[in-house]
Write an enzyme that holds these catalytic residues in place. Structure first.
Site, PDB file in Angstrom:
ATOM      1  N   GLY A  45       0.855  -1.176   0.000  1.00  0.00           N
ATOM      2  CA  GLY A  45       0.000   0.000   0.000  1.00  0.00           C
ATOM      3  C   GLY A  45       0.899   1.237   0.000  1.00  0.00           C
ATOM      4  N   ARG A  87      10.454  -1.415  -4.441  1.00  0.00           N
ATOM      5  CA  ARG A  87       9.271  -1.513  -5.316  1.00  0.00           C
ATOM      6  C   ARG A  87       9.221  -0.225  -6.142  1.00  0.00           C
ATOM      7  NH1 ARG A  87       3.600  -3.517  -3.060  1.00  0.00           N
ATOM      8  NH2 ARG A  87       3.300  -4.138  -5.231  1.00  0.00           N
ATOM      9  N   GLN A 194      -5.682  -8.938  -2.256  1.00  0.00           N
ATOM     10  CA  GLN A 194      -5.713  -7.933  -1.180  1.00  0.00           C
ATOM     11  C   GLN A 194      -7.158  -7.587  -0.788  1.00  0.00           C
ATOM     12  OE1 GLN A 194      -3.775  -7.787  -3.875  1.00  0.00           O
ATOM     13  NE2 GLN A 194      -1.899  -6.645  -3.533  1.00  0.00           N
ATOM     14  N   ASP A 235      -1.067   4.451  -6.577  1.00  0.00           N
ATOM     15  CA  ASP A 235       0.333   4.317  -6.171  1.00  0.00           C
ATOM     16  C   ASP A 235       1.185   5.438  -6.735  1.00  0.00           C
ATOM     17  OD1 ASP A 235      -0.889   1.568  -5.819  1.00  0.00           O
ATOM     18  OD2 ASP A 235       1.030   1.412  -4.791  1.00  0.00           O
ATOM     19  N   ASN A 245      -2.676   2.381 -10.396  1.00  0.00           N
ATOM     20  CA  ASN A 245      -3.174   1.681  -9.202  1.00  0.00           C
ATOM     21  C   ASN A 245      -3.152   0.181  -9.489  1.00  0.00           C
ATOM     22  OD1 ASN A 245      -4.269   1.808  -6.500  1.00  0.00           O
ATOM     23  ND2 ASN A 245      -6.176   1.042  -7.375  1.00  0.00           N
ATOM     24  N   LYS A 246      -3.571  -0.595  -8.502  1.00  0.00           N
ATOM     25  CA  LYS A 246      -3.545  -2.057  -8.609  1.00  0.00           C
ATOM     26  C   LYS A 246      -4.153  -2.529  -9.927  1.00  0.00           C
ATOM     27  CE  LYS A 246      -2.001  -4.435  -6.528  1.00  0.00           C
ATOM     28  NZ  LYS A 246      -0.664  -4.989  -6.875  1.00  0.00           N
TER      29      LYS A 246
HETATM   30  O1  MRU Z   1       0.563  -4.174  -4.565  1.00  0.00           O
HETATM   31  P1  MRU Z   1      -0.057  -3.412  -3.429  1.00  0.00           P
HETATM   32  O2  MRU Z   1      -0.906  -4.236  -2.533  1.00  0.00           O
HETATM   33  O3  MRU Z   1       0.969  -2.600  -2.683  1.00  0.00           O
HETATM   34  O4  MRU Z   1      -0.992  -2.375  -4.146  1.00  0.00           O
HETATM   35  C1  MRU Z   1      -1.691  -1.463  -3.364  1.00  0.00           C
HETATM   36  C2  MRU Z   1      -2.623  -0.693  -4.148  1.00  0.00           C
HETATM   37  O5  MRU Z   1      -2.684  -0.755  -5.341  1.00  0.00           O
HETATM   38  C3  MRU Z   1      -3.422   0.293  -3.407  1.00  0.00           C
HETATM   39  O6  MRU Z   1      -4.646   0.421  -4.034  1.00  0.00           O
HETATM   40  C4  MRU Z   1      -2.635   1.581  -3.451  1.00  0.00           C
HETATM   41  O7  MRU Z   1      -1.447   1.491  -2.738  1.00  0.00           O
HETATM   42  C5  MRU Z   1      -3.346   2.792  -3.142  1.00  0.00           C
HETATM   43  S1  MRU Z   1      -4.130   2.986  -1.589  1.00  0.00           S
HETATM   44  C6  MRU Z   1      -3.118   2.812  -0.371  1.00  0.00           C
END
Ligand code: MRU
Length: 358
Positions: A45, A87, A194, A235, A245-246
């Site tokens: 996140g 990352r 997630q 992100d 984003n994801k």
């Molecule tokens: O791969 P992750 O679990 O780190 O991805 C997280 C996300 O895509 C969240 O939606 C993003 O960090 C935005 S909200 C905190």
């Protein structure tokens, strides 16, 4: 309980890989360990990664054997490189590590031990600010969520994705605090689930009405009038409002537009990267094949199958109704509204520092 924190001279965090089955606090005493916690997604996140990076820099200062300022700065620069590489997509990581490094570079403190203490205090302040920012952002976003709404949410953006409270799920928690009746459709969010593992866990603990859905159900729900608002985090947001984003967020936004459903991206200004003109410049992380070929330990695909596993996608800004930040909701043209929000947030950091006497 905070997702990531400093205790006994260590960086500690909830091990999110084990939720919802086990609640374990993992601890790290080296910069390499903290970087590994980010890469292997003990912590994930965007804002949570940022706070972890800040504590990682404080740890670097603590562990450095340097006896003068130049030596400490060299160790901090090396730590920043290690942490930033953990990352690539969430810009909060390099934003936070830069904030700590710049503090060390520009401080007038002559003594290395005082600089070490100042860095730890700054990391703590960054983590505390994250919680305050998320609360402000949550209530900003709640203003555009009508009572009785059905929200569609992707990935995990709750307390676990930040230091506390969360980004898009922070809007949900703010609606709950306001007494609004809302219901959340929770995308499971393959490949790492997630949504199923973390968002469902957070919403059930908060007793917020929800249903877990397979990712593939989202389009059907939108076309049949069962979704009022799509909401997700980011992100990294480019200067023009394109939002990474994801993986899967883009598809949701396109289907939402087709069905006349508003889409809000909820992200603090620390997620906005004004150095990138548009979303195609955002680095997209690719992760291992095992995330796609298996669920947990169980293999679900033929051994050796070729896999492509991009962890994020970019939603072009034209699909976003608004970008909710702690400085208010940004609307098109995003190039202007985001720059204004980032400017206000920077002033606030300086004011907060003055208030702390730094
Ligand atoms: O791969 P992750 O679990 O780190 O991805 C997280 C996300 O895509 C969240 O939606 C993003 O960090 C935005 S909200 C905190």
């Amino acid at each position: 309980m905070r997702t990531v924190f400093w205790e006994d001279s260590k960086v500690k965090m909830i091990d999110q890989r084990l939720l919802p089955g086990e609640f374990v606090i993992a601890e790290f005493e080296t910069v390499a360990g903290v970087a590994r916690s980010i890469t292997e997604m003990y912590v994930r996140g965007a804002p949570a990664i940022g706070a972890t990076g800040a504590f990682g820099m404080a740890l670097a200062a603590q562990n450095s054997a340097a006896t003068d300022r130049d030596g400490l700065l060299a160790d901090l620069a090396a730590a920043k490189a290690t942490l930033d590489a953990a990352r690539p997509t969430a810009v909060n990581l390099s934003w936070a590590s830069r904030r700590l490094l710049e503090l060390a570079e520009f401080t007038v403190l002559p003594n290395v031990d005082d600089i070490r203490s100042a860095l730890l205090a700054e990391a703590q302040a960054l983590a505390d600010e994250d919680v305050a920012i998320n609360r402000r952002m949550g209530f900003n976003g709640a203003a555009v969520i009508p009572d009785g709404s059905n929200l569609l949410h992707h990935c995990n953006t709750g307390a676990l994705a930040a230091v506390d409270f969360g980004t898009a799920l922070g809007v949900v928690f703010a609606c709950q605090e306001q007494g609004k009746q809302i219901h959340v459709w929770v995308d499971e969010t393959r490949p790492r689930l997630q949504g199923a593992r973390l968002t469902a866990w957070e919403l059930m603990r908060a007793e917020i009405p929800m249903h877990l859905i397979a990712d593939n159900a989202a389009g059907h729900l939108m076309r049949t009038g069962q979704v009022d608002v799509v909401i997700f985090g980011a992100d990294r947001v480019a200067a023009n409002g394109d939002a990474a984003n994801k993986i899967g967020s883009y598809k949701l936004a396109v289907v939402a537009k087709e069905n006349g459903i508003p889409v809000y991206c909820v992200a603090p200004t620390s997620t906005v990267d004004l150095n990138l003109a548009h979303g195609d410049l955002i680095p997209i992380e690719e992760r291992g094949a095992e995330e796609v070929t298996g669920i947990g330990e169980r293999l679900i695909a033929p051994e050796g199958v070729p896999v492509y596993n991009p962890a994020f996608d970019v939603t072009p800004h034209r699909y976003l109704t608004g970008i909710v930040t702690e400085e208010g909701i940004c609307y098109p043209p995003f190039t202007q509204s985001l720059a204004t929000a980032v400017g206000r947030a920077r002033e606030r950091v300086v004011e907060n520092r003055k208030a702390r006497g730094k």
